[in-house]
Design a protein around this motif. Structure first.
Motif, short mmCIF file in Angstrom:
data_model
loop_
_atom_site.label_atom_id
_atom_site.label_comp_id
_atom_site.label_asym_id
_atom_site.label_seq_id
_atom_site.Cartn_x
_atom_site.Cartn_y
_atom_site.Cartn_z
N ASN A 162 0.84 -1.20 0.00
CA ASN A 162 0.00 0.00 0.00
C ASN A 162 0.87 1.25 0.00
O ASN A 162 0.96 1.98 1.00
N ASP A 163 1.50 1.52 -1.13
CA ASP A 163 2.35 2.70 -1.27
C ASP A 163 1.60 3.99 -0.99
O ASP A 163 2.18 4.98 -0.52
N SER A 164 0.31 4.01 -1.29
CA SER A 164 -0.47 5.25 -1.17
C SER A 164 -0.58 5.73 0.27
O SER A 164 -0.93 6.90 0.50
N VAL A 165 -0.30 4.86 1.24
CA VAL A 165 -0.45 5.27 2.64
C VAL A 165 0.48 6.43 2.97
O VAL A 165 0.13 7.30 3.77
N TYR A 166 1.64 6.49 2.33
CA TYR A 166 2.58 7.57 2.63
C TYR A 166 2.10 8.90 2.06
O TYR A 166 2.27 9.95 2.70
N GLN A 167 1.49 8.89 0.87
CA GLN A 167 0.92 10.10 0.32
C GLN A 167 -0.25 10.58 1.18
O GLN A 167 -0.43 11.78 1.40
N LEU A 168 -1.01 9.61 1.69
CA LEU A 168 -2.15 9.94 2.55
C LEU A 168 -1.67 10.58 3.85
O LEU A 168 -2.23 11.59 4.30
N LEU A 169 -0.64 10.01 4.45
CA LEU A 169 -0.11 10.57 5.69
C LEU A 169 0.48 11.96 5.47
O LEU A 169 0.30 12.85 6.31
N GLU A 170 1.19 12.15 4.37
CA GLU A 170 1.76 13.45 4.05
C GLU A 170 0.65 14.49 3.90
O GLU A 170 0.75 15.61 4.40
N SER A 171 -0.42 14.12 3.19
CA SER A 171 -1.53 15.04 2.97
C SER A 171 -2.20 15.42 4.28
O SER A 171 -2.49 16.60 4.54
N ASP A 178 -0.97 23.07 8.42
CA ASP A 178 -1.45 24.33 7.84
C ASP A 178 -2.59 24.90 8.68
O ASP A 178 -2.67 26.13 8.89
N GLY A 179 -3.47 24.03 9.15
CA GLY A 179 -4.60 24.49 9.96
C GLY A 179 -4.15 25.11 11.27
O GLY A 179 -4.67 26.15 11.70
N ILE A 180 -3.16 24.49 11.90
CA ILE A 180 -2.64 25.04 13.17
C ILE A 180 -1.98 26.39 12.93
O ILE A 180 -2.13 27.33 13.71
N ALA A 250 -5.36 6.17 10.36
CA ALA A 250 -6.75 6.11 10.82
C ALA A 250 -7.33 7.49 11.11
O ALA A 250 -8.54 7.65 11.25
N LEU A 251 -6.46 8.51 11.20
CA LEU A 251 -6.93 9.87 11.46
C LEU A 251 -7.79 10.33 10.30
O LEU A 251 -7.35 10.36 9.15
N ASP A 255 -11.50 14.23 12.18
CA ASP A 255 -10.57 14.36 13.30
C ASP A 255 -9.71 15.61 13.15
O ASP A 255 -9.47 16.34 14.11
N ILE A 256 -9.22 15.83 11.94
CA ILE A 256 -8.35 16.99 11.69
C ILE A 256 -9.12 18.30 11.89
O ILE A 256 -8.59 19.26 12.44
N GLN A 257 -10.39 18.33 11.48
CA GLN A 257 -11.19 19.54 11.56
C GLN A 257 -11.91 19.70 12.90
O GLN A 257 -12.54 20.74 13.14
#
Length: 278
Positions: A162-171, A178-180, A250-251, A255-257
């Protein structure tokens, strides 16, 4: 050989500290000066490629490249401590991200799926010195523990598929950072936000945090109030301003917002309320 130039914990004999030199992270000039003066006496340079024990502090452009260049020139072993960054920033860790090959690398419980285990790896010419091939003996109580190895294999197999997990975590990490930053500007709170991949840290200080001296400028009293504010809101952060946050897959976007004030949560201490970034 210069002695260790920082305060160390009790119980460490001078025979160890007398043979240790500490240079500032991201301080290229200091490192070059030390190596030019004492390079022939130095066996190894050990570094966290992305520092995680003064908050998250990424390397300045060219810093790791300089370490690789100087170690190669002086015949010094370059050791990357990838206990935090290994398999977290990429499948190949910080080495892959920054395209720098260390001579030895250390890993922590990521290779056990979070269970207790550690490992080191390196170039064949070094690893061939380790028993049973060579004369350097090593063993560990938890070495090869079946439960840790099974959990680790499952974790690494998932990452491999699942290579995409790293792009997901970076995003997600970028969006949170940025929000903080936006909230700190809105509330006029002096704040430095460091971010690399799924690693984040905040420092209540003006200016950038590029090393330990920068991290020390942070207002720790304010951080403590902020930590307890977040804890009361049900958000669990590392309890020290000198620790990195780690984002997991899993975040969720919610959760971020998440804003605990929107839930009508009541926070008892007005001092705590005043440092909430909402």
């Amino acid at each position: 050989m210069a002695t260790l130039n920082i305060k160390v914990a009790g119980g460490i004999p001078s025979a160890v500290t007398d043979d240790t030199i500490v240079a500032g992270f991201n301080n290229e000039e200091e490192v070059r000066n030390i190596l030019s003066q004492q390079g022939s006496e130095i066996a190894a340079v050990i570094v966290e490629p992305v520092a995680g024990n003064m908050g998250c502090v990424p390397p300045e452009s060219g810093f790791l490249e300089m370490l690789r260049e100087e170690c190669t020139r002086n015949g010094i072993v370059l050791i990357f401590d990838e206990v935090m960054t290994g398999f977290r920033l990429a499948k190949g860790g910080a080495q892959e991200v920054y395209k720098i090959n260390a001579d030895l690398i250390t890993f922590g419980k990521i290779i056990g799926g979070g269970l207790p285990v550690g490992a080191f790896a390196g170039k064949k010419e070094i690893m061939s010195r380790v028993a049973p091939l060579g004369d350097v003996y090593q063993a560990g109580t938890l070495s090869g523990n079946p439960l840790a190895m099974s959990a680790g294999f499952a974790t690494l197999q998932y990452l491999n598929e699942n290579d995409s997990v790293y792009q997901l975590l970076e995003s997600k990490g970028q969006k949170l950072a940025d929000g903080i930053k936006e909230l700190s500007k809105e509330k006029s709170i002096p704040l430095a936000v460091n971010h690399k991949g799924s690693m984040i840290s905040i420092h209540f200080t003006d200016g950038e945090v590029k090393d330990f001296n920068g991290a020390k400028r942070g207002d720790n009293d304010t951080f403590k109030k902020y930590f307890h504010f977040m804890l009361e809101a049900g958000i669990y952060l590392p309890p020290s301003a000198y620790e990195s946050w780690f984002i997991c897959s899993a975040l969720s976007e919610n959760d971020i917002q998440y804003n605990p004030r929107d839930d009508g949560k009541v926070f008892g201490d007005p001092l705590i309320q005043n440092v909430g970034l909402w």
